[in-house]
Enzyme design. Structure first.
Site, mmCIF file in Angstrom:
data_model
loop_
_atom_site.group_PDB
_atom_site.id
_atom_site.type_symbol
_atom_site.label_atom_id
_atom_site.label_comp_id
_atom_site.label_asym_id
_atom_site.label_seq_id
_atom_site.Cartn_x
_atom_site.Cartn_y
_atom_site.Cartn_z
ATOM 1 N N ASP A 209 0.854 -1.191 0.000
ATOM 2 C CA ASP A 209 0.000 0.000 0.000
ATOM 3 C C ASP A 209 0.887 1.238 0.000
ATOM 4 O O ASP A 209 2.118 1.146 0.047
ATOM 5 C CB ASP A 209 -0.935 -0.005 1.216
ATOM 6 C CG ASP A 209 -2.306 0.589 0.888
ATOM 7 O OD1 ASP A 209 -2.343 1.654 0.234
ATOM 8 O OD2 ASP A 209 -3.330 0.006 1.289
ATOM 9 N N HIS A 256 -13.489 -1.578 -6.687
ATOM 10 C CA HIS A 256 -14.680 -0.719 -6.715
ATOM 11 C C HIS A 256 -14.335 0.767 -6.575
ATOM 12 O O HIS A 256 -15.202 1.617 -6.778
ATOM 13 C CB HIS A 256 -15.698 -1.144 -5.653
ATOM 14 C CG HIS A 256 -15.285 -0.907 -4.233
ATOM 15 N ND1 HIS A 256 -16.038 -1.359 -3.162
ATOM 16 C CD2 HIS A 256 -14.213 -0.279 -3.661
ATOM 17 C CE1 HIS A 256 -15.468 -1.011 -2.028
ATOM 18 N NE2 HIS A 256 -14.355 -0.359 -2.312
#
Length: 349
Positions: A209, A256
């Site tokens: 990340d 998403h």
């Protein structure tokens, strides 16, 4: 003045649809903000520590006036968050497990995250529909929706219990026993990594990340017993290649956030990073192919409209993206979790 024309609707003999579902939709904010107020003043934690309380003792203990205390308690009882035992009010199992501060799966930070970070944008949802642009205010416009300045620390803390409980559900249905090393792309605070390792003793996980997110992940890992099996790798999956050497890649509630072009690009990047027979796992609230629901996936898609360029996609769309990226053997594994209802799996040939 002449009478209004008779349209044939609303007369005494007409049967109108039940209004209750519409009233529930229109007043849904009342429910979420009742929960938010109770959590913010520490109601559930106080009752847990006291083992229940009379209304008078509760007003003294929390420092709130009698009238709002009685109104709030009554609403929470009606919602199933509290119950009466004679003249004392106590937590239900739901509140005791998830709304008492310090519990393993305390959801209060999630409630705060919704209240302070998510809901202000929802108050402008019609603007998002009209403009096809996110309407959530950013502290640092132009730096990106996941920039450190635009995602406060409590955002990541709020998502952690939701991710943990979703990971538990995924681990029960998706077999990772033959996977030695997994790359959790966009793994946030590390909750998925920890839960998956706990349920798969032979598994190690790398959380990939942004650097500032990995700082939160490192702090969280210090509080676990899995520091040897979970590590972090700071990076930007849009600017560089993913680290190699992993049997599987997990994309949990990541795709998403982005439009189709960006999502396809990320799957291409995953394909390049995996070895032959490597597994990719896409975990999401999947929309039905006929776009009739389910409700949680449809509403999460609305949430994406408020704050991101993405939406929630159908199973068929993910199948198509994976096939076009070069993956084979696509299968869908349904499960019931708070943040996902299924996983789409495929392998690199």
């Amino acid at each position: 003045m002449s009478p209004a024309p008779n349209t044939g609707e609303g007369g005494e003999g007409d049967r109108l649809p039940d209004l209750a579902p519409l009233m529930g939709m229109a007043s849904g904010l009342w429910v979420s903000q009742t929960l938010s107020a109770a959590e913010e003043i520490g109601l559930f934690t106080f009752l847990s520590e006291e083992g229940g309380s009379s209304l008078a003792a509760l007003t003294r203990g929390l420092g709130v006036p009698e009238r709002p205390a009685e109104v709030l308690v009554t609403a929470c009882v009606a919602l199933g968050l509290l119950r009466w035992e004679d003249d004392r009010v106590v937590n239900t199992d739901l509140s005791e497990h998830y709304l008492v501060r310090g519990r393993d799966y305390y959801m209060g930070d999630y409630v705060r995250m919704l209240r302070e970070f998510v809901y202000p944008g929802w108050m402008r949802i019609a603007d998002a529909v009209r403009s096809d642009r996110p309407v959530r205010d950013e502290s640092a416009p132009g730096k990106g929706i996941f920039a450190k300045e635009n995602r406060p620390e409590f955002f990541w803390k709020g998502l952690r219990p939701l991710s943990s409980l979703t990971a538990r559900a995924l681990a029960e249905e998706v077999d990772l026993t033959s996977t030695a090393s997994l790359l959790d792309v966009g793994g946030g605070g590390g909750a998925f990594a920890v839960e998956l390792c706990r349920r798969n003793p032979g598994l190690s996980v790398t959380v990939y990340d942004l650097p500032h997110v990995c700082e939160h992940t490192r702090e969280f890992l210090l509080s676990t017993d899995l520091r040897e099996r979970v590590r972090v790798h700071p990076g930007d999956f849009f600017a560089e290649e993913l680290p190699s050497g992993h049997d599987a890649i997990l994309l949990s509630m990541i795709l998403h956030d982005w439009d189709e072009t960006t999502g396809r690009k990320l799957l291409d990047t995953c394909f390049q990073a995996l070895p032959p027979d490597g597994l990719v796992v896409v975990s999401e609230l999947l929309v039905d192919d006929d776009r009739s629901g389910p409700l949680d996936a449809a509403l999460m898609s609305m949430n994406m409209l408020v704050g991101t360029p993405g939406r929630n996609y159908t199973t068929g769309e993910y199948r198509s993206w994976l096939t076009d990226a070069g993956f084979v053997g696509t299968e869908v594994v349904p499960f019931h979790g708070p943040g996902a209802n299924g996983a789409v799996l495929a392998r690199k040939p």
